[in-house]
Design a protein around this motif. Structure first.
Motif, PDB file in Angstrom:
ATOM      1  N   ILE A 143      29.906 -41.667  44.500  1.00  0.00           N
ATOM      2  CA  ILE A 143      30.494 -41.858  43.163  1.00  0.00           C
ATOM      3  C   ILE A 143      29.903 -43.086  42.454  1.00  0.00           C
ATOM      4  O   ILE A 143      29.570 -43.036  41.271  1.00  0.00           O
ATOM      5  N   GLN A 144      29.761 -44.188  43.226  1.00  0.00           N
ATOM      6  CA  GLN A 144      29.231 -45.415  42.598  1.00  0.00           C
ATOM      7  C   GLN A 144      27.780 -45.199  42.144  1.00  0.00           C
ATOM      8  O   GLN A 144      27.401 -45.618  41.056  1.00  0.00           O
ATOM      9  N   ARG A 173      27.683 -43.180  38.999  1.00  0.00           N
ATOM     10  CA  ARG A 173      28.000 -44.012  37.819  1.00  0.00           C
ATOM     11  C   ARG A 173      26.778 -44.809  37.399  1.00  0.00           C
ATOM     12  O   ARG A 173      26.482 -44.950  36.209  1.00  0.00           O
ATOM     13  N   SER A 221      24.715 -44.415  33.882  1.00  0.00           N
ATOM     14  CA  SER A 221      24.602 -45.577  33.002  1.00  0.00           C
ATOM     15  C   SER A 221      23.145 -45.932  32.739  1.00  0.00           C
ATOM     16  O   SER A 221      22.763 -46.226  31.611  1.00  0.00           O
ATOM     17  N   SER A 279      26.238 -39.315  29.588  1.00  0.00           N
ATOM     18  CA  SER A 279      27.652 -39.290  29.967  1.00  0.00           C
ATOM     19  C   SER A 279      27.929 -38.243  31.035  1.00  0.00           C
ATOM     20  O   SER A 279      28.916 -38.330  31.751  1.00  0.00           O
ATOM     21  N   ASN A 339      31.520 -36.072  34.914  1.00  0.00           N
ATOM     22  CA  ASN A 339      31.484 -37.161  33.946  1.00  0.00           C
ATOM     23  C   ASN A 339      30.913 -38.391  34.652  1.00  0.00           C
ATOM     24  O   ASN A 339      31.472 -38.865  35.638  1.00  0.00           O
ATOM     25  N   GLY A 340      29.805 -38.871  34.175  1.00  0.00           N
ATOM     26  CA  GLY A 340      29.117 -39.981  34.831  1.00  0.00           C
ATOM     27  C   GLY A 340      29.860 -41.305  34.731  1.00  0.00           C
ATOM     28  O   GLY A 340      29.604 -42.210  35.525  1.00  0.00           O
ATOM     29  N   LYS A 341      30.752 -41.420  33.768  1.00  0.00           N
ATOM     30  CA  LYS A 341      31.487 -42.686  33.617  1.00  0.00           C
ATOM     31  C   LYS A 341      32.702 -42.746  34.536  1.00  0.00           C
ATOM     32  O   LYS A 341      33.022 -43.776  35.098  1.00  0.00           O
ATOM     33  N   THR A 342      33.379 -41.608  34.633  1.00  0.00           N
ATOM     34  CA  THR A 342      34.619 -41.603  35.417  1.00  0.00           C
ATOM     35  C   THR A 342      34.457 -40.942  36.789  1.00  0.00           C
ATOM     36  O   THR A 342      35.287 -41.143  37.674  1.00  0.00           O
ATOM     37  N   GLY A 343      33.428 -40.153  36.928  1.00  0.00           N
ATOM     38  CA  GLY A 343      33.219 -39.415  38.179  1.00  0.00           C
ATOM     39  C   GLY A 343      34.065 -38.160  38.250  1.00  0.00           C
ATOM     40  O   GLY A 343      34.097 -37.480  39.268  1.00  0.00           O
ATOM     41  N   TYR A 366      27.960 -55.281  34.872  1.00  0.00           N
ATOM     42  CA  TYR A 366      27.302 -54.634  33.728  1.00  0.00           C
ATOM     43  C   TYR A 366      26.120 -55.476  33.290  1.00  0.00           C
ATOM     44  O   TYR A 366      26.215 -56.709  33.241  1.00  0.00           O
ATOM     45  N   TYR A 424      25.984 -50.001  33.462  1.00  0.00           N
ATOM     46  CA  TYR A 424      26.683 -50.299  34.713  1.00  0.00           C
ATOM     47  C   TYR A 424      25.640 -50.363  35.826  1.00  0.00           C
ATOM     48  O   TYR A 424      24.817 -49.462  35.959  1.00  0.00           O
TER      49      TYR A 424
END
Lengths: 204, 495
Positions: free
Chosen positions: A102-103, A106, A110, A115, A147-151, B258, B271
């Protein structure tokens, strides 16, 4: 009386023709489960290398290349170049065949300024030989948009197809290469995604 | 009249503002670079130069200037691009600048087989070097079945004959004119972001390095790292490297990092991962199942030791050692990464020899990602001495009473007593507890020779086997024992 009979024959022939055409057409669609509706339409997306869970050599890469090409030519979304994705994979030390956590997802989203990410797994890819000595390719894939921001998972798709399913009459219409079958399947998946996501965004 | 003029001018200016930029971005392809075509049928690093040449030939026929293959190869070597079939944004931009082209064609051969039905499959992608984006893609495949001719004429026979036809098909679909939206490549600027270490103890130093791609920016970009509400500015240390060494947060927890940077008057925030501050050593314990003796777990054939973390967390390394109670290390092993789910000990030391009877300590040390050490130990008893079986005999009323005893305090799993006379089995007794008394009638003969075997195994698998013979003399109806020999190992010689 004769005229009425003629009409009846005409309608009957038409009905039989429609039934045959309907029977030959492919009615099954990719199985798409929409889990979370995205807040706005997807503009840019990154396709992450697909995992190969088959014995077919480079099966994951073949479907990945074909799917990415079909996504680019669909003009539905902008696709991040494969080289950028692979470059970040190298930096994050994600080895071939591994799926990012997951990390890492993200970070990838980013760094690539997207997204949404597409993850995939090729579950089955083989070239079966039929009794007539023809090649009948079979592909089964499982794809996800996250969703790449929230996973969070946006949708999950399972699609299974055989080349034989596209046969119209004699050998016409039959798909006999894995590449072509992958292209057709990718097209079906993208079309369904576009329709389902647009509907869901409009509803919200 | 003047009002109308104003209206017309306004409408025309609006139309021009909307459509002029779009028309300016529509371009015809007149010069192109073709990268060697990747061939997946020869593995991930396979290249098909034949297909590359065919594409060059066919695109040239269409009136498109194709950059010389040698020039392309020289650029690939110069920029150390060791792969084909894909290209990252920065290298797309670089190759575009160097080869003076706006378009690069990359492709992959997915299938190329002559088995059963010859077939070929290919994908092509056109990249725009200014925007570093994919602007056109094509997928195609051909098999021998696509060329069935009623008279069997002009049919391709193998994949090598199919490939030119597939390339022709691809070139027919090649766009003559492309329209695309102009956007500066957003991820061209940053080559790499390194934050080390990711797991720290309070106040430990953290290094952040950002390497950038030199895209010929006139304004030097500004890089800042954001942790919570703290901003750390990165300093330019070489022409393309920014660096900052800073003290990590004091508070324990997981902090998102960030990177904020400004390039070409546009600010980006990306990020780059998490920074974890951890001061607590992980809590670990060892579980070993078995019989407890001497305040330790007894080793049978092998001992299974299960390490368990109370709160599972990533482990950087581990070390397990077997020590004597004096602290002398007799066996040890270590490893990186995740903790193994189980360990085995077969009662051997580092040389592979079996250890002697005694109590040993198994110690496990683990270090978490921040370097906090935790320790867990377990006592293990090794028993190598076999059961000490003693057999005594007594004659009462012409009956022989055999008493079997175990002199050690280790429980037995079983024992067995067998008495023979001249090859005939007289009695067999089996049990799990000792001592025991076995009664036996002696035949009324002048000489009676009895042969006994006693076998016993303790709960740890140690076995003892005793064999003895005894001769009885019947003198006027009274039986006396004559001689006995007891041996704990091996057969006895005749007495």
């Amino acid at each position: 009386m004769k005229g009425k009979m003629k009409k009846l024959y005409y309608y009957l022939t038409l009905l039989i023709f429609l039934l045959i055409v309907n029977g030959c057409s492919i009615s099954t669609f990719p199985n798409v489960q929409l889990l979370n509706c995205p807040s706005n339409s997807i503009q840019r997306i990154a396709v992450l290398p697909f995992k190969n869970d088959t014995k077919f050599s480079q099966g994951g890469d073949i479907f990945y290349k074909v799917f990415s090409a079909q996504l680019i030519s669909s003009n539905w979304v902008k696709v991040v170049p494969e080289g950028d994705v692979r470059s970040i994979y190298r930096q994050l030390e994600i080895f071939p065949g591994q799926q990012p956590n997951i990390q890492q997802l993200r970070i990838i989203a980013s760094r690539l300024h997207v997204s949404y990410l597409i993850l995939g797994k090729v579950l089955k890819m083989e070239e079966k030989r039929t009794r007539q000595g023809e090649i009948d390719p079979i592909i089964s894939v499982s794809l996800q948009i996250i969703n790449g921001k929230t996973g969070k998972l946006i949708l999950v798709t399972h699609h299974y197809r055989e080349g034989e399913a596209y046969r119209k009459i004699m050998h016409f219409g039959m798909i006999d290469t894995v590449t072509k079958l992958a292209a057709v399947m990718s097209h079906e998946i993208i079309e369904k995604w576009e329709r389902d996501l647009n509907e869901c965004i409009l509803k919200d | 009249m003047s009002m109308n003029k104003v209206k017309y001018t306004l409408v025309i200016s609006i139309i021009l503002t909307i459509f002029l930029p779009l028309t300016a971005l529509a371009q015809s392809i007149n010069k192109i670079a073709i990268l060697p075509i990747q061939d997946l049928t020869h593995g991930a690093n396979g290249v098909n130069f034949n297909c590359t040449r065919l594409l060059e030939k066919n695109l040239s026929k269409q009136g498109i200037i194709v950059i010389n293959n040698k020039q392309v190869m020289a650029s690939l070597v110069k920029h150390r691009i060791r792969w084909t079939g894909f290209l990252d944004s920065y290298n797309t931009y670089l190759l575009g600048q160097e080869l003076k082209t706006d378009y690069i064609l990359i492709g992959t051969i997915c299938q190329y087989s002559n088995r059963i039905e010859p077939r070929v499959g290919m994908t092509l992608t056109l990249l725009n070097t200014k925007t570093s984006s994919s602007i056109w893609a094509w997928v195609g495949s051909l098999s021998i079945k696509d060329f069935i001719h009623p008279l069997g004429l002009f049919e391709p026979k193998n994949a090598a004959e199919l490939l030119p036809l597939l390339v022709e098909k691809a070139v027919k679909n090649f766009p003559k004119r492309l329209e695309f939206t102009q956007n500066v490549c957003p991820n061209c600027s940053i080559r790499n972001v390194v934050v080390r270490p990711r797991f720290i103890r309070s106040g430990q130093d953290v290094t952040c390095i950002v390497r950038v791609n030199s895209l010929g920016h006139k304004i030097i970009p500004v890089f800042k790292l954001q942790i919570n509400n703290t901003f750390i500015k990165l300093k330019l240390v070489s022409h393309n490297e920014y660096k900052a060494i800073f003290m990590g947060p004091i508070k324990q927890g997981c902090f998102p990092l960030y990177l904020i940077y400004r390039i070409n008057n546009k600010t980006y925030r990306i990020y780059v991962g998490n920074l974890t501050v951890d001061n607590e050593a992980p809590k670990v314990r060892l579980i070993a199942r078995g019989i407890h003796i001497w305040n330790a777990v007894a080793l049978k054939r092998r001992l299974v030791i299960l390490p368990r973390l109370n709160n599972p967390e990533p482990i950087s390394r581990w070390q397990i050692a077997v020590c004597t109670l004096d602290g002398e290390k007799i066996l040890s092993q270590d490893g990186p990464g995740p903790l193994p789910s189980r360990f085995f000990w077969r009662g051997q030391d580092a040389s592979g020899a079996m250890v002697a009877t005694g109590v040993y300590k198994i110690v496990l040390d683990i270090w978490d990602m921040a370097g906090n050490k935790a320790e867990a130990s377990i006592r293990v008893a090794v028993i190598r001495t076999p059961p000490q079986i003693k057999v005594s005999s007594k004659i009462t009323n012409n009956k022989l009473l055999l008493t079997v005893k175990n002199d050690t305090d280790i429980p037995l799993s079983f024992w067995r007593l067998e008495v023979f006379q001249g090859g005939n089995l007289l009695i067999t007794e089996v049990g799990s507890k000792l001592p025991v008394i076995v009664k036996l009638s002696i035949p009324h003969k002048k000489f009676t020779r009895l042969f006994c075997i006693v076998t016993a195994r303790d709960i740890f698998g140690n076995i003892t086997k005793k064999k003895f013979t005894k001769t009885f003399i019947n003198k006027n109806g009274k039986i006396n024992s004559f001689k006995k020999t007891i041996n704990s190992s091996g057969w006895t010689t005749e007495f």
